[in-house]
Design a protein around this motif. Structure first.
Motif, PDB file in Angstrom:
ATOM      1  N   ASP A 208      -1.381   0.949   2.571  1.00 53.95           N
ATOM      2  CA  ASP A 208      -0.099   1.123   1.890  1.00 53.95           C
ATOM      3  C   ASP A 208       0.662   2.335   2.416  1.00 53.95           C
ATOM      4  O   ASP A 208       0.117   3.444   2.489  1.00 53.95           O
ATOM      5  CB  ASP A 208      -0.342   1.234   0.380  1.00 53.95           C
ATOM      6  N   LYS A 226       9.461  -2.357   7.022  1.00 57.37           N
ATOM      7  CA  LYS A 226       8.741  -3.485   6.421  1.00 57.37           C
ATOM      8  C   LYS A 226       8.529  -4.596   7.450  1.00 57.37           C
ATOM      9  O   LYS A 226       7.416  -5.087   7.636  1.00 57.37           O
ATOM     10  CB  LYS A 226       9.556  -4.068   5.258  1.00 57.37           C
ATOM     11  N   ARG A 227       9.608  -4.975   8.129  1.00 61.92           N
ATOM     12  CA  ARG A 227       9.483  -6.103   9.075  1.00 61.92           C
ATOM     13  C   ARG A 227       8.622  -5.750  10.280  1.00 61.92           C
ATOM     14  O   ARG A 227       8.037  -6.615  10.915  1.00 61.92           O
ATOM     15  CB  ARG A 227      10.868  -6.532   9.555  1.00 61.92           C
ATOM     16  N   GLU A 230       4.651  -4.816   8.225  1.00 59.24           N
ATOM     17  CA  GLU A 230       3.927  -5.750   7.345  1.00 59.24           C
ATOM     18  C   GLU A 230       3.236  -6.885   8.112  1.00 59.24           C
ATOM     19  O   GLU A 230       2.110  -7.254   7.744  1.00 59.24           O
ATOM     20  CB  GLU A 230       4.844  -6.226   6.222  1.00 59.24           C
ATOM     21  N   ARG A 235       1.407  -2.617   3.845  1.00 61.00           N
ATOM     22  CA  ARG A 235       2.372  -2.915   2.783  1.00 61.00           C
ATOM     23  C   ARG A 235       3.275  -1.685   2.660  1.00 61.00           C
ATOM     24  O   ARG A 235       2.773  -0.559   2.535  1.00 61.00           O
ATOM     25  CB  ARG A 235       1.666  -3.176   1.450  1.00 61.00           C
ATOM     26  N   HIS A 237       6.096   0.420   0.686  1.00 57.24           N
ATOM     27  CA  HIS A 237       6.619   0.580  -0.678  1.00 57.24           C
ATOM     28  C   HIS A 237       7.740   1.617  -0.705  1.00 57.24           C
ATOM     29  O   HIS A 237       7.464   2.818  -0.510  1.00 57.24           O
ATOM     30  CB  HIS A 237       5.513   1.068  -1.620  1.00 57.24           C
ATOM     31  N   TYR A 377       1.270  -7.544  -4.563  1.00 58.30           N
ATOM     32  CA  TYR A 377       2.274  -7.880  -3.561  1.00 58.30           C
ATOM     33  C   TYR A 377       1.613  -8.185  -2.218  1.00 58.30           C
ATOM     34  O   TYR A 377       0.863  -7.367  -1.678  1.00 58.30           O
ATOM     35  CB  TYR A 377       3.247  -6.706  -3.463  1.00 58.30           C
ATOM     36  N   GLN A 378       1.855  -9.360  -1.701  1.00 58.54           N
ATOM     37  CA  GLN A 378       1.301  -9.725  -0.398  1.00 58.54           C
ATOM     38  C   GLN A 378       2.450  -9.847   0.600  1.00 58.54           C
ATOM     39  O   GLN A 378       3.312 -10.699   0.459  1.00 58.54           O
ATOM     40  CB  GLN A 378       0.553 -11.076  -0.479  1.00 58.54           C
ATOM     41  N   PRO A 379       2.487  -8.985   1.585  1.00 61.02           N
ATOM     42  CA  PRO A 379       3.582  -9.074   2.545  1.00 61.02           C
ATOM     43  C   PRO A 379       3.515 -10.361   3.363  1.00 61.02           C
ATOM     44  O   PRO A 379       2.427 -10.913   3.557  1.00 61.02           O
ATOM     45  CB  PRO A 379       3.361  -7.868   3.439  1.00 61.02           C
TER      46      PRO A 379
END
Ligand code: ABU
Length: 381
Positions: A208, A226-227, A230, A235, A237, A377-379
């Motif tokens: 994380d 994120k892109r 992940e 993950r 946040h 939360y699963q990316p």
């Protein structure tokens, strides 16, 4: 500490695993940060006076270098390999097709520019014009690590234009009332038009990664992270500290010390709806004590807050380096079971950081772990 055999040349998954190799910044060639749309430097207590431009005085550089060298020496006594950036002349002006600045800044704070995420080095976009080329002092090192081990990867984030349209120019003039009204919108001096982030807005906790939305990191920057990350199993946040009206870099606000323990800033609580992630997995948030210096007592040219006090550097889950004069924090950390080492570092403050800011960890023992099993939360990817 027993070294793990066959650790990749670049390997750091969190802020606390046993440290093996680190870059310590350098004040050589440093200049005063210029005024620009993303930054309004002020002399402390003398707001109307013009901020100096051009190279920092030789004596100020020498004082900071002495303390940076002292940190490097202390790290070496702890078995850490220390590397230093290349010395460049930051007093040179900079002109791109989109902007000009009268001079650049310095290589004191590698943490702002570079981050190790596992076996990958990421160079941040940066958010200020004077720091556009601040990756340069680290490039030779990056090439060296990249050539040394085929498991090491290297990603350079897309450079923003830093043109006028990337900034909200009236931000610096907002009266306190307007700032308060806008604090939940997280709108600061950078707009959302381009991807913008400083590496120091990130904090690594195994699988994380926390990213603070701030004056130096926008929502487009967080989407890019994120892109990018992940699909590699992280993950990402976003986190917010709404009472910080001028947020920049997470490491004086929310500082993970070891699994289950985070040092927090009592003036800057985490947004309520972001708390459950930590509480649900039993993390303890412990407030840093009042710093020894007040904001008014910070060095004249320092643009950072008194909370540089909590910008500590972890050598392992039970050993941490603190600024020499921050006794209340040293006592707190000792009471929590840490061995606390100290080093003088006040003369580095005017370059924007303390012990965490002025370093970039290259190698720590350890692998990626999941410290937040309750996060559902699963990316994608
Ligand atoms: N570069 C870290 C400064 C953060 C703060 O002033 O609180």
């Amino acid at each position: 500490m027993r070294e793990i055999a066959d650790l990749p040349a670049v390997n750091a998954w969190n802020e606390w695993d046993p440290l093996r190799e680190m870059v310590v910044g350098s004040a050589a060639g440093a200049a005063f940060e210029p005024a620009e749309p993303g930054n309004r430097p002020q002399i402390r207590g003398r707001a109307g006076e013009p901020f100096p431009a051009g190279p920092k005085p030789a004596e100020a550089v020498a004082r900071a270098e002495e303390e940076l060298d002292g940190l490097a020496a202390l790290l070496e006594t702890q078995g850490v390999t220390v590397r230093r950036p290349e010395a460049l002349d930051f007093s040179r002006p900079l002109r791109t097709p989109h902007f000009e600045v009268e001079n650049q800044y310095c290589a004191v704070c590698p943490r702002d520019v570079m981050i190790t995420l596992g076996n990958e080095i990421i160079e941040a976009t940066m958010s200020r014009r004077a720091r556009y080329f601040e990756y340069e002092p680290y490039r030779k090192l990056v090439y060296e690590y990249w050539e040394a081990d085929s498991r090491v990867s290297w990603t350079v984030a897309p450079k923003p234009t830093m043109a006028d349209g990337m900034y909200r120019r009236d931000f610096w003039e907002w009266p306190l009332q307007e700032r308060h009204a806008r604090m939940h919108a997280s709108e600061f001096c950078i707009t959302q038009k381009e991807i913008v982030f400083d590496a120091a807005d990130m904090s690594r906790m195994g699988r994380d990664i926390l990213v603070q939305e701030s004056m130096t990191t926008n929502r487009a920057g967080i989407r890019w992270l994120k892109r990018t990350l992940e699909p590699k199993g992280f993950r990402v946040h976003p986190v917010h500290f709404p009472l910080d009206y001028f947020p920049s870099h997470i490491d004086c606000t929310f500082v993970p010390l070891r699994p289950g323990l985070i040092l927090t800033n009592p003036d800057r609580p985490l947004r309520d709806d972001e708390l459950p992630m930590f509480v649900n997995d039993g993390w303890k948030l412990i407030e840093a004590p009042e710093p020894v210096l007040s904001n008014d007592e910070m060095p004249d040219y320092c643009q950072s807050s008194k909370w540089l006090s909590m910008n500590v550097l972890s050598l392992s889950p039970d050993k941490v380096i603190c600024e020499e004069q921050e006794k209340p924090l040293q006592d707190l950390l000792s009471s929590l079971g840490f061995e606390v080492l100290t080093v003088p570092f006040r003369n580095v403050f005017e370059y924007g950081g303390s012990l965490h800011c002025a370093t970039w960890d290259i190698r720590r023992d350890g692998v990626r772990e999941d410290y937040f099993p309750s996060v559902s939360y699963q990316p994608v990817g």
